[in-house]
Design an enzyme around this catalytic site. Sequence first.
Site, PDB file in Angstrom:
ATOM      1  N   GLN A  97      37.547 -20.101 -26.053  1.00 48.35           N
ATOM      2  CA  GLN A  97      39.155 -20.616 -26.589  1.00 48.35           C
ATOM      3  C   GLN A  97      39.910 -19.980 -25.834  1.00 48.35           C
ATOM      4  OE1 GLN A  97      39.533 -22.956 -28.481  1.00 48.35           O
ATOM      5  NE2 GLN A  97      38.172 -23.105 -30.210  1.00 48.35           N
ATOM      6  N   TYR A 126      28.003 -27.826 -31.544  1.00 50.42           N
ATOM      7  CA  TYR A 126      28.963 -27.717 -30.541  1.00 50.42           C
ATOM      8  C   TYR A 126      29.364 -26.026 -30.419  1.00 50.42           C
ATOM      9  CZ  TYR A 126      29.399 -32.540 -31.205  1.00 50.42           C
ATOM     10  OH  TYR A 126      29.321 -33.582 -31.125  1.00 50.42           O
ATOM     11  N   GLU A 151      24.131 -26.013 -28.774  1.00 46.31           N
ATOM     12  CA  GLU A 151      25.162 -26.126 -27.730  1.00 46.31           C
ATOM     13  C   GLU A 151      24.352 -26.540 -26.565  1.00 46.31           C
ATOM     14  OE1 GLU A 151      28.041 -26.176 -25.187  1.00 46.31           O
ATOM     15  OE2 GLU A 151      28.428 -25.791 -27.172  1.00 46.31           O
ATOM     16  N   ASN A 198      32.922 -28.429 -33.929  1.00 51.03           N
ATOM     17  CA  ASN A 198      33.740 -27.962 -33.286  1.00 51.03           C
ATOM     18  C   ASN A 198      33.750 -28.669 -31.691  1.00 51.03           C
ATOM     19  OD1 ASN A 198      36.268 -26.496 -32.172  1.00 51.03           O
ATOM     20  ND2 ASN A 198      34.923 -24.935 -31.436  1.00 51.03           N
ATOM     21  N   CYS A 225      40.534 -30.182 -31.639  1.00 45.10           N
ATOM     22  CA  CYS A 225      41.876 -30.005 -30.826  1.00 45.10           C
ATOM     23  C   CYS A 225      42.335 -31.174 -30.627  1.00 45.10           C
ATOM     24  CB  CYS A 225      41.239 -29.213 -29.438  1.00 45.10           C
ATOM     25  SG  CYS A 225      40.170 -30.408 -28.370  1.00 45.10           S
TER      26      CYS A 225
END
Length: 267
Positions: A97, A126, A151, A198, A225
């Site tokens: 992040q 994710y 991932e 995410n 996001c």
Amino acid sequence: MPRRTGELKHLIVTESPDGELMIRFVLRSTEPVARIRKHLPTLLADLPNARVVSVNVLPEHKAVLEGEHEIVLTEQQTLAMRLNDVTMHLRPQSFFQTNTTIAAALYAEARDWITDLAPASAWDLYSGVGGFALHLAGGDPDEGPAVTGIETSVEAVASAELSRTDAALHRVRFESGDATRFALDAPADEAPDLVVVNPPRRGIGAELSGWLEASGIRHVLYSSCNAVSLAKDLAAMPSYRPVRARVFDMFPQTPHFEVMTLLERRG
């Protein structure tokens, strides 16, 4: 007109909460590597808080920040990112992040919400370098939920595995793979109590939304996001209702933000 003949394309600097640095030179070719190696002792003397220095090779002219080939020049290959009471080991080419302070708040809030639910098992889809998974696991290596992180980035999985090993978390594991494919291929009797997602800005998409809708899983924690793709994904999962939500100013002075919502299956 630009001749596109320079070697240095980007300089990417990551600072940990402890003030330590990862410095990455994104170059057109490996030609300057020998010169950078020669002057590396001077760079480290001038920047004593630099822990990882690397070269990333991006020969193509395209709208990306980095290429596939990374050359680590220092003995230390990972940057320790200490958030809350969790230490994550960040390797070059591992997504993290952009706002560390807000990321710490995001993970802490997620852990608070999930602690109240006390799930026996969870998937972190994710999972990146393991921020959510490592926080959900709790401090005791033999307690807390059994967590699986999925991932696509091999470098991110390597970072997460190092963090898991360092913390001796026996009930956490990470795998490299596609989040949607992992969920669709999993046996029905292995579905967890909780799924954390995410995703990138495109959202989780119709296949994973449809799988969650039909899964019977009680809770979903969705960190997004992009509110537009979040709304689209939630519309495809009418069996879930939001019970908690919070906006995080992950990208100050921009119109973008991170929103986390906890979903609970109706009925």
